[in-house]
Design an enzyme around this catalytic site. Structure first.
Site, PDB file in Angstrom:
ATOM      1  N   HIS A  62      25.522  -7.163 -81.318  1.00  0.00           N
ATOM      2  CA  HIS A  62      24.184  -5.791 -81.417  1.00  0.00           C
ATOM      3  C   HIS A  62      25.269  -5.087 -80.067  1.00  0.00           C
ATOM      4  CE1 HIS A  62      20.643  -9.106 -82.302  1.00  0.00           C
ATOM      5  NE2 HIS A  62      21.470  -8.496 -83.181  1.00  0.00           N
ATOM      6  N   ASP A  64      23.988  -2.199 -77.853  1.00  0.00           N
ATOM      7  CA  ASP A  64      23.812  -2.819 -76.628  1.00  0.00           C
ATOM      8  C   ASP A  64      25.095  -4.008 -75.825  1.00  0.00           C
ATOM      9  OD1 ASP A  64      22.288  -5.066 -77.728  1.00  0.00           O
ATOM     10  OD2 ASP A  64      21.452  -5.508 -75.851  1.00  0.00           O
ATOM     11  N   HIS A  65      25.610  -4.442 -76.907  1.00  0.00           N
ATOM     12  CA  HIS A  65      26.594  -5.023 -75.986  1.00  0.00           C
ATOM     13  C   HIS A  65      28.377  -4.580 -76.260  1.00  0.00           C
ATOM     14  CE1 HIS A  65      23.651  -8.568 -74.757  1.00  0.00           C
ATOM     15  NE2 HIS A  65      23.072  -7.725 -76.022  1.00  0.00           N
TER      16      HIS A  65
HETATM   17 ZN   LIG Z   1      21.092  -7.722 -75.947  1.00  0.00          ZN
HETATM   18 ZN   LIG Z   2      21.406 -10.123 -79.337  1.00  0.00          ZN
END
Ligand SMILES: [Zn+2]
Ligand SMILES: [Zn+2]
Length: 317
Positions: A62, A64-65
């Protein structure tokens, strides 16, 4: 020395007070990075985390990672880095991280190896053939990969130190007639020694039982699950995501996340020593009191992570 520094503790998007996911683990001078959300390199500067790192571990892809890896690798290139870098992640890592590294027109002037990992895998070697001789990387610990439940292929990581030798008892060594000196060193390593008079003395009874090393477990995004409980058995530190509070527990279920209370139940079931909640939804204040309160009702040794927070992990004994 073993410590973790939280570089980003917000779920999905940054807030004024929290950046998106990243955490640095420093052990005996070696720095490992777990996740690399957008803006991680600036958080590293801000909180004094070394750029001399060779490995980044991703739990899933994802945005945000992992978006921060694009800029971090460029900065390392500008610093005229020559040492290779290893990026670990679950299935899909090769495709996604290769795309991330190719974005932009600058060439990455050092080798980047992308390693896809699976639950159950133990990462031992740290590419020792590519490292400086004598750097001693990963000769004192292993990284175990475990499966998590976040909608397809996500993993978590557990850093498990090897057992340490038992405690050496000098009085018992003297009583057994072993003179202080190199023979003591042999006993400490568990060897049997031969005295000048031909007598043999074994380490047993002079050196205590082996002592456990430390265990630090990082879940990444996940529902509470048995695989995490297994991986975190007796953990000195469990870093578990806690995106939501109880009032959003249905949403946690739908989105593949955990509530603070669920994270605490995992810590309790695993008999962990300490729990840190991270990956907190932007709906909660920086103190996230309600999350801490709900978790502590189940597991007392709980704190919520904040950006820049460093936690030391001592030996249990
Ligand atoms: Zn996340
Ligand atoms: Zn995630």
């Amino acid at each position: 020395m073993l410590s973790v520094t939280f570089l980003g503790t917000s779920a999905a998007r940054p807030t004024v007070e929290r950046n998106v996911s990243a955490m640095a683990l420093v052990r005996e001078g070696e720095t490992l990075l777990f996740e690399c959300g957008e803006g991680t390199q600036r958080q590293m500067m801000r909180y004094g985390v070394s750029f001399a790192l060779s490995e980044i571990f991703f739990t899933h892809f994802h945005a945000d990672h992992f978006l921060g890896v694009i800029g971090l690798i460029r900065t390392l290139g500008l610093q005229v880095r020559t040492e290779p870098m290893r990026l670990y992640g679950p299935k899909g890592a090769k495709k996604l991280l290769t795309q991330a590294l190719q974005l932009g027109v600058e060439r990455v002037p050092f080798e980047v190896e992308i390693v896809e990992v699976k639950p159950g895998q133990v990462i031992r070697d740290a590419g020792s053939e590519k490292r400086d001789a004598g750097s001693g990387m990963r000769d004192a610990y292993e990284i175990h990969v475990f499966g998590t439940e976040h909608g397809g292929g996500s993993v978590g990581y557990a850093l498990r130190e090897h057992e340490r030798p038992g405690r050496f008892d000098p009085d018992k060594a003297r009583a057994a007639g072993v003179p202080e000196g190199h023979l003591w060193g042999k006993l400490q390593r568990g060897e049997t020694v031969e005295l000048a008079d031909g007598r043999k003395v074994s380490a047993e009874g002079i050196v205590g039982p082996k002592r456990p090393g430390r265990l630090v477990v990082f879940t990444g995004d996940t529902r509470p699950c048995a695989a995490v409980v297994d991986a975190a058995q007796g953990a000195d530190l469990l870093i578990h995501e806690a995106t939501f509070g109880e009032e959003e527990k249905e949403r946690a279920k739908e989105t593949g996340h955990s509530t603070a209370r669920e994270a605490a139940q995992v810590a309790l079931a695993a008999k962990a020593r300490r729990l840190v909640l991270s990956h907190v939804s932007a709906r909660y204040s920086i103190s996230a009191e309600e999350l801490v309160k709900e978790a502590r009702e189940v597991f007392k040794e709980t704190v919520v992570a904040k950006d820049g927070m460093t936690i030391e992990v001592p030996f249990a004994d």
